[in-house]
Design an enzyme around this catalytic site. Sequence first.
Site, PDB file in Angstrom:
ATOM      1  CB  CYS A  42      -0.987   0.092   1.081  1.00  0.00           C
ATOM      2  SG  CYS A  42      -2.013   1.355   1.408  1.00  0.00           S
ATOM      3  CB  CYS A  47      -3.239   2.675  -1.267  1.00  0.00           C
ATOM      4  SG  CYS A  47      -3.296   1.011  -0.541  1.00  0.00           S
ATOM      5  CE  LYS A  50      -5.029   3.862  -5.622  1.00  0.00           C
ATOM      6  NZ  LYS A  50      -5.825   2.797  -5.673  1.00  0.00           N
ATOM      7  CE1 TYR A 177      -7.393  -0.850  -6.484  1.00  0.00           C
ATOM      8  CE2 TYR A 177      -7.967  -3.346  -6.422  1.00  0.00           C
ATOM      9  CZ  TYR A 177      -7.216  -2.539  -6.008  1.00  0.00           C
ATOM     10  OH  TYR A 177      -5.954  -2.864  -5.161  1.00  0.00           O
ATOM     11  CD  GLU A 181      -7.547   2.698  -8.429  1.00  0.00           C
ATOM     12  OE1 GLU A 181      -8.421   2.766  -7.577  1.00  0.00           O
ATOM     13  OE2 GLU A 181      -6.245   2.262  -8.253  1.00  0.00           O
ATOM     14  CG  HIS A 436     -28.416  24.308  -2.310  1.00  0.00           C
ATOM     15  ND1 HIS A 436     -28.593  23.360  -3.293  1.00  0.00           N
ATOM     16  CD2 HIS A 436     -28.512  25.592  -2.670  1.00  0.00           C
ATOM     17  CE1 HIS A 436     -28.766  24.093  -4.411  1.00  0.00           C
ATOM     18  NE2 HIS A 436     -28.843  25.324  -4.061  1.00  0.00           N
ATOM     19  CD  GLU A 441     -28.026  20.251  -2.902  1.00  0.00           C
ATOM     20  OE1 GLU A 441     -28.932  20.684  -2.046  1.00  0.00           O
ATOM     21  OE2 GLU A 441     -27.415  21.069  -3.471  1.00  0.00           O
TER      22      GLU A 441
HETATM   23  P1  FAD Z   1       1.334  -6.004   1.970  1.00  0.00           P
HETATM   24  O1  FAD Z   1       0.953  -4.608   2.119  1.00  0.00           O
HETATM   25  O2  FAD Z   1       1.416  -6.320   0.533  1.00  0.00           O
HETATM   26  O3  FAD Z   1       2.692  -6.528   2.760  1.00  0.00           O
HETATM   27  C1  FAD Z   1       3.219  -7.688   2.511  1.00  0.00           C
HETATM   28  C2  FAD Z   1       4.964  -7.468   2.599  1.00  0.00           C
HETATM   29  O4  FAD Z   1       5.311  -8.686   2.933  1.00  0.00           O
HETATM   30  C3  FAD Z   1       5.542  -6.676   1.583  1.00  0.00           C
HETATM   31  O5  FAD Z   1       6.265  -5.667   1.935  1.00  0.00           O
HETATM   32  C4  FAD Z   1       6.281  -7.961   1.078  1.00  0.00           C
HETATM   33  O6  FAD Z   1       7.704  -7.487   0.526  1.00  0.00           O
HETATM   34  C5  FAD Z   1       6.818  -8.926   2.218  1.00  0.00           C
HETATM   35  N1  FAD Z   1       6.971 -10.182   2.073  1.00  0.00           N
HETATM   36  C6  FAD Z   1       6.479 -11.143   1.181  1.00  0.00           C
HETATM   37  N2  FAD Z   1       7.087 -12.298   1.452  1.00  0.00           N
HETATM   38  C7  FAD Z   1       7.994 -12.099   2.556  1.00  0.00           C
HETATM   39  C8  FAD Z   1       8.900 -12.857   2.970  1.00  0.00           C
HETATM   40  N3  FAD Z   1       8.884 -14.220   2.964  1.00  0.00           N
HETATM   41  N4  FAD Z   1       9.807 -12.513   4.092  1.00  0.00           N
HETATM   42  C9  FAD Z   1       9.890 -11.169   4.177  1.00  0.00           C
HETATM   43  N5  FAD Z   1       8.894 -10.363   3.743  1.00  0.00           N
HETATM   44  C10 FAD Z   1       7.922 -10.681   3.039  1.00  0.00           C
HETATM   45  N6  FAD Z   1      -5.891  -0.997  -0.929  1.00  0.00           N
HETATM   46  C11 FAD Z   1      -6.912  -0.102  -0.628  1.00  0.00           C
HETATM   47  O7  FAD Z   1      -7.269  -0.319   0.433  1.00  0.00           O
HETATM   48  N7  FAD Z   1      -7.012   1.191  -1.288  1.00  0.00           N
HETATM   49  C12 FAD Z   1      -6.352   1.441  -2.290  1.00  0.00           C
HETATM   50  O8  FAD Z   1      -6.496   2.375  -3.017  1.00  0.00           O
HETATM   51  C13 FAD Z   1      -5.454   0.335  -2.887  1.00  0.00           C
HETATM   52  N8  FAD Z   1      -4.848   0.586  -4.177  1.00  0.00           N
HETATM   53  C14 FAD Z   1      -3.996  -0.296  -4.435  1.00  0.00           C
HETATM   54  C15 FAD Z   1      -3.232   0.048  -5.538  1.00  0.00           C
HETATM   55  C16 FAD Z   1      -2.390  -0.794  -6.248  1.00  0.00           C
HETATM   56  C17 FAD Z   1      -1.454  -0.610  -7.383  1.00  0.00           C
HETATM   57  C18 FAD Z   1      -2.123  -2.219  -5.414  1.00  0.00           C
HETATM   58  C19 FAD Z   1      -1.184  -3.415  -6.314  1.00  0.00           C
HETATM   59  C20 FAD Z   1      -2.867  -2.349  -4.147  1.00  0.00           C
HETATM   60  C21 FAD Z   1      -3.767  -1.680  -3.840  1.00  0.00           C
HETATM   61  N9  FAD Z   1      -4.194  -1.831  -2.789  1.00  0.00           N
HETATM   62  C22 FAD Z   1      -5.316  -0.857  -2.199  1.00  0.00           C
HETATM   63  C23 FAD Z   1      -4.400  -3.090  -1.776  1.00  0.00           C
HETATM   64  C24 FAD Z   1      -3.357  -3.016  -0.865  1.00  0.00           C
HETATM   65  O9  FAD Z   1      -2.008  -2.600  -1.057  1.00  0.00           O
HETATM   66  C25 FAD Z   1      -3.417  -4.461  -0.058  1.00  0.00           C
HETATM   67  O10 FAD Z   1      -4.626  -4.710   0.221  1.00  0.00           O
HETATM   68  C26 FAD Z   1      -2.675  -4.321   1.233  1.00  0.00           C
HETATM   69  O11 FAD Z   1      -1.178  -3.909   1.121  1.00  0.00           O
HETATM   70  C27 FAD Z   1      -2.429  -5.578   1.962  1.00  0.00           C
HETATM   71  O12 FAD Z   1      -1.708  -5.697   3.144  1.00  0.00           O
HETATM   72  P2  FAD Z   1      -0.881  -6.860   3.591  1.00  0.00           P
HETATM   73  O13 FAD Z   1      -0.456  -6.450   4.763  1.00  0.00           O
HETATM   74  O14 FAD Z   1      -1.647  -8.130   3.360  1.00  0.00           O
HETATM   75  O15 FAD Z   1       0.389  -7.170   2.539  1.00  0.00           O
END
Ligand code: FAD
Length: 447
Positions: A42, A47, A50, A177, A181, A436, A441
């Site tokens: 994110c 997020c 983006k 989405y 976007e 308004h 509204e």
């Molecule tokens: P993540 O935030 O993906 O974190 C997982 C982390 O684990 C990563 O940093 C990764 O590097 C790390 N990792 C993976 N495997 C290992 C390992 N074996 N050892 C150590 N580290 C590891 N959501 C919204 O709510 N609003 C939005 O507007 C929105 N826009 C988005 C736009 C895009 C382009 C994308 C791709 C996603 C968007 N999302 C949005 C979705 C949102 O980013 C995810 O739902 C959210 O980040 C999920 O959180 P998480 O903790 O599950 O995983």
Amino acid sequence: MAYDFDFFVIGAGSGGVRSARIAAGHGAKVAIAEEYRVGGTCVIRGCVPKKLLVIGAHFAEDLVDARRFGWRIEGQSFDWPTLRDHVLADVDRLNRAYQSTLDTHGVTTFHARAELVGANRVRVGDREVTAAHVLIATGARPQVPDDIEGAGRGITSNEVFHLEALPRRIAIVGGGYIANEFAGIFHQLGSSVTQVLRGNRLLKEWEPALADRLLAISMEKGIDVRLNAAPSRVEQLKDGSLRLHLAHGRTVEVDQLLWATGRVPNADGLGLEALGVQRAHRGQIVVDDRGATNLPWLHAVGDVTDRVQLTPVAIREGHALADRLFGGRDWRVDYDHIPSAVFSHPPLASVGLTEPEARERLGGVRIFTADFRPMKNVLAGRDERALYKLVVDAASDRLVGAHMIGPEAPEILQALAIAVKAGLTKAELDATMALHPTMAEELVLMR
Ligand code: FAD
């Protein structure tokens, strides 16, 4: 048995960081491992960057519209590296802020990949540590079709924030989405955008009337949307550009190709098989409503569980887990009425049941719509209409769904989501005085 840590979190994204911080706040000895950058999808490549690009791109229309409001703007131009670098600098700022939150809560951070090597045992970089509880919060990754020759010539949302130059022509494959976007962003910034869909609808899960409205507006703006156009091959031409072969012998030539074809849970290579961790058909880790896997010491939250792939959901799941394990507070995440948005141009926002869902689940349904041209668009001579739709359960008069496309729709809908969550009735909306003149509204004036 004495463990090195009470709680070891794999993945410092939305769910992992929140869970680690809350657990540490409850007094647990916590470690977190991150293989890329603290903050996760994110913050680093989702997020946040983006949304900043969406805001940056919107100036294109605002600058045009400004002339109708009397502003004379001369010599304006757009510089992609300036926007890109400012966005990436903000990502760096947030990355530091997340790291500092972990540090101030006493969480040990390992900047390395982690995987399970036994019960309560994690290998992180070249070390092995033990923990009473382990959380998998490894998120999801972009899915690139593996049955399309040359698909690797395209990029995904992971790379798109770092482009050297703004592509003159870009094809974006997908109807979800993220595809919509980026179609909006690149179109506004001046690229020629072709959006390619296998099927014949954008945003399949969304209220159909809104998705249709976005399609009509996107095409009117000049985005070339190709429906029923499954890609079959990506060819690299001599000048470095790409030719995308589509169904029925059609082709499109572009300088950049972006796959926005879904995200798959990041659960491979974590040592889950050897431990017998239960996974489902997309590879996601199976958990119950408390984030518990089939092993008592192992938990999972966020996108890796493939339930609702949104940041606020991952955060809440991580928080609930830490409270349950270390805070003596056992509560469940409520998955009803999760609002969501598409930050397209214009944006969509939605909460609750769509009309088709409501008709299937409830007996009688009453539908209210407001289809109007926002006042700013009228003066700007922009023929772009907003559409608001309320779905009401006929028997109880309760508002069960709200769907909007139009300027600031996500900002407005966040407040309306409270009404839907609270189970307010249509009569209560009607009893609310209009503010308004606003677009919002309309929500209390639909009869
Ligand atoms: P993540 O935030 O993906 O974190 C997982 C982390 O684990 C990563 O940093 C990764 O590097 C790390 N990792 C993976 N495997 C290992 C390992 N074996 N050892 C150590 N580290 C590891 N959501 C919204 O709510 N609003 C939005 O507007 C929105 N826009 C988005 C736009 C895009 C382009 C994308 C791709 C996603 C968007 N999302 C949005 C979705 C949102 O980013 C995810 O739902 C959210 O980040 C999920 O959180 P998480 O903790 O599950 O995983």
